[in-house]
Enzyme design. Structure first.
Site, PDB file in Angstrom:
ATOM      1  N   GLU A 184       0.823  -1.038  -0.048  1.00  0.00           N
ATOM      2  CA  GLU A 184       0.036  -0.085  -0.130  1.00  0.00           C
ATOM      3  C   GLU A 184       0.826   1.214   0.029  1.00  0.00           C
ATOM      4  O   GLU A 184       0.496   2.323   0.283  1.00  0.00           O
ATOM      5  CB  GLU A 184      -1.001   0.085   1.123  1.00  0.00           C
ATOM      6  CG  GLU A 184      -1.967  -1.148   1.218  1.00  0.00           C
ATOM      7  CD  GLU A 184      -3.052  -0.902   0.231  1.00  0.00           C
ATOM      8  OE1 GLU A 184      -3.811   0.140   0.527  1.00  0.00           O
ATOM      9  OE2 GLU A 184      -3.323  -1.848  -0.417  1.00  0.00           O
ATOM     10  N   HIS A 259      -4.511   1.932   7.487  1.00  0.00           N
ATOM     11  CA  HIS A 259      -2.919   2.155   7.019  1.00  0.00           C
ATOM     12  C   HIS A 259      -2.225   2.423   8.254  1.00  0.00           C
ATOM     13  O   HIS A 259      -3.072   3.394   9.341  1.00  0.00           O
ATOM     14  CB  HIS A 259      -2.805   3.168   6.172  1.00  0.00           C
ATOM     15  CG  HIS A 259      -3.338   2.482   4.492  1.00  0.00           C
ATOM     16  ND1 HIS A 259      -4.037   3.503   3.789  1.00  0.00           N
ATOM     17  CD2 HIS A 259      -3.166   1.479   3.939  1.00  0.00           C
ATOM     18  CE1 HIS A 259      -4.087   2.924   2.455  1.00  0.00           C
ATOM     19  NE2 HIS A 259      -3.673   1.575   2.816  1.00  0.00           N
ATOM     20  N   CYS A 378      -2.673  11.648   3.886  1.00  0.00           N
ATOM     21  CA  CYS A 378      -3.179  10.717   2.786  1.00  0.00           C
ATOM     22  C   CYS A 378      -2.793  11.449   1.376  1.00  0.00           C
ATOM     23  O   CYS A 378      -2.507  10.766   0.317  1.00  0.00           O
ATOM     24  CB  CYS A 378      -4.436  10.119   2.884  1.00  0.00           C
ATOM     25  SG  CYS A 378      -4.853   9.121   3.845  1.00  0.00           S
TER      26      CYS A 378
END
Length: 456
Positions: A184, A259, A378
């Site tokens: 990721e 995450h 993000c």
């Protein structure tokens, strides 16, 4: 290189935050299982224009404050090639109509604007850490979700177009898109060092091991594997002494911490984290201290101060932590942090008043992103670059006053101010998007990076 020249090269290393432009098809599809905000807002009407302008305003404010700021373009959406590969035939309009009728979930997926969260774009190792002295990039395979699995090829082309000088930059292929190597990107990677020019220690956080290991979460999937993190470290030539591999706490993942950057953020020697961030908190800190040349500065927020649910809903730990010339740090938080009494109290009493370099908190409105499950951290990919490396970049990826004005005008020309699930099958939206992206690559001077440009 002489010792003096090497010291000069190290001292001019600067971190550049590359934010992703929100794409014209920004919508709330609720595609990300385990991302509580995304699932909660699925089906609502979105405002792509406002989302893009909010993102650009954040970039501009950081640029104005003296931070190096870059910009990355969105993906080509809708991804009609993906729909055709899945058996939908005919003209573009027919492909969209058939997908909307037969598999609306697939149509939502190929229209996702999730590439705005460039923390998932790639993992980056700066030249100061790499044995060959080059900056290394590996695009994330994002295999854990179909709508993000569509991104890596274009991401790789974009990064290769901007960082094209092979003398300064090295590009690696995304890892095999299998569950064992689920990757990721930088959302599960933190580099810690005394400053950006000092040799760093790389903290790779994983949710599960594909081949054995401790238990993982039971409610939501663990997206990052240890095997993927280890493979990226090998690709980039990092030694064991430069790496720490730590498991994310499975209970945090089950609470919506999909995450690591939703529960911890690091910058320089500072690691700001929730006490539920790591399965083995003490072991993780000890390993970092053992490897770092400068003392680690851990800033621990206990569960008694902020519950996991509040950490997830406000994205306090998904904030940007930025270095200032005087050694202090600025924390850029989403507006939701100010609206939550307990979180705002922790910011004032524990962070700003605590014994750590955080001296300023800046609040940013990124609600269009937050509703889809992404905060300030993000939205950016961190790349530490020397002056020579910055000079070797191609195109216009570094934000300037002129580029900012051009991007604002570009958004105003091409973006809709509302977009609902029913609009995704509109052939006009697809045409509008291609026109916008073709113009954008010209503005950024990055050449042909999109499938429709390569196929022309």
């Amino acid at each position: 290189m002489s010792g003096d020249a090497m010291n000069d090269a190290v001292s001019d290393v600067q971190e550049v935050n590359f934010d992703g432009l929100v794409g014209p098809t920004h919508n709330y599809a609720g595609l990300a299982h385990g991302n509580v905000a995304s699932m909660r807002h699925g089906g609502l009407e979105a405002n792509p224009r406002e989302a893009a302008l909010q993102g650009l305003e954040k970039m501009k404010s950081l640029m104005d404050a003296g931070y190096a700021q870059g910009v990355l373009p969105p993906q080509q959406r809708p991804d009609l090639g993906a729909l055709r590969a899945l058996g939908f035939g005919g003209s573009d309009a027919q492909v969209l109509a058939r997908a909307a009728e037969q598999a609306p979930h697939l149509l939502r997926a190929v229209c996702s604007a999730s590439s705005m969260w460039t923390a998932n774009a790639a993992t980056v190792t700066p030249g100061v850490d790499a044995p060959d002295g080059r900056v290394h990039f590996t695009p994330a395979n994002l295999q854990s979700s179909f709508h993000r699995y569509l991104e890596p090829q274009t991401t790789g082309r974009v990064l290769a177009a901007i960082f094209s000088d092979a003398g300064h930059f090295a590009h690696h292929p995304a890892l095999p898109a299998t569950p064992a190597f689920s990757d990721e990107g930088a959302a599960n990677h933190t580099r810690l060092a005394g400053d950006h020019g000092e040799a760093g220690v790389h903290l790779y956080v994983y949710g599960r091991q594909a081949f054995g290991g401790e238990r993982g979460p039971v409610r939501y999937p663990a997206r990052q594997t240890r095997e993927a993190s280890e493979a990226i470290a090998r690709q980039h030539g990092l030694s064991d002494a430069q790496c720490v591999f730590a498991q994310q706490h499975p209970d945090a993942i089950d609470a919506g911490v999909f995450h690591n950057d939703v529960i911890a953020v690091g910058n320089g020697p500072v690691l700001l984290y929730h006490d539920m961030a790591f399965r083995n908190e003490a072991g993780t800190l000890d390993a970092l201290r053992e490897r770092m040349a400068s003392p680690l500065i851990p800033v621990r927020v206990p569960s008694e101060a902020i519950a996991l649910d509040d950490a997830v809903s406000t994205y306090l730990f998904n904030s940007q932590l930025l270095s200032n010339p005087d050694g202090s740090m600025t924390l850029v938080v989403p507006g939701e942090c100010q609206e939550n009494e307990s979180v705002w109290r922790v910011i004032q009493d524990l962070l700003l008043a605590g014994y750590n370099p955080i001296s300023e908190v800046v609040v940013k409105d990124v609600k269009q992103s937050m509703r889809n499950g992404g905060g300030p951290a993000c939205l950016r990919l961190r790349v530490a670059l020397s002056a020579a490396e910055r000079g070797a970049m191609s195109g216009r990826a570094l934000l300037t006053e002129k580029l900012y004005a051009e991007l604002i005008a570009w958004v105003e020309r091409h973006y809709r101010d509302r977009l609902g699930p029913g609009d995704l099958a509109d052939p006009a939206l697809a045409r509008e998007t291609l026109t916008a992206l073709d113009e954008l690559t010209g503005l950024l001077r990055i050449g042909s990076v999109y499938p429709f440009q390569l196929d022309a």
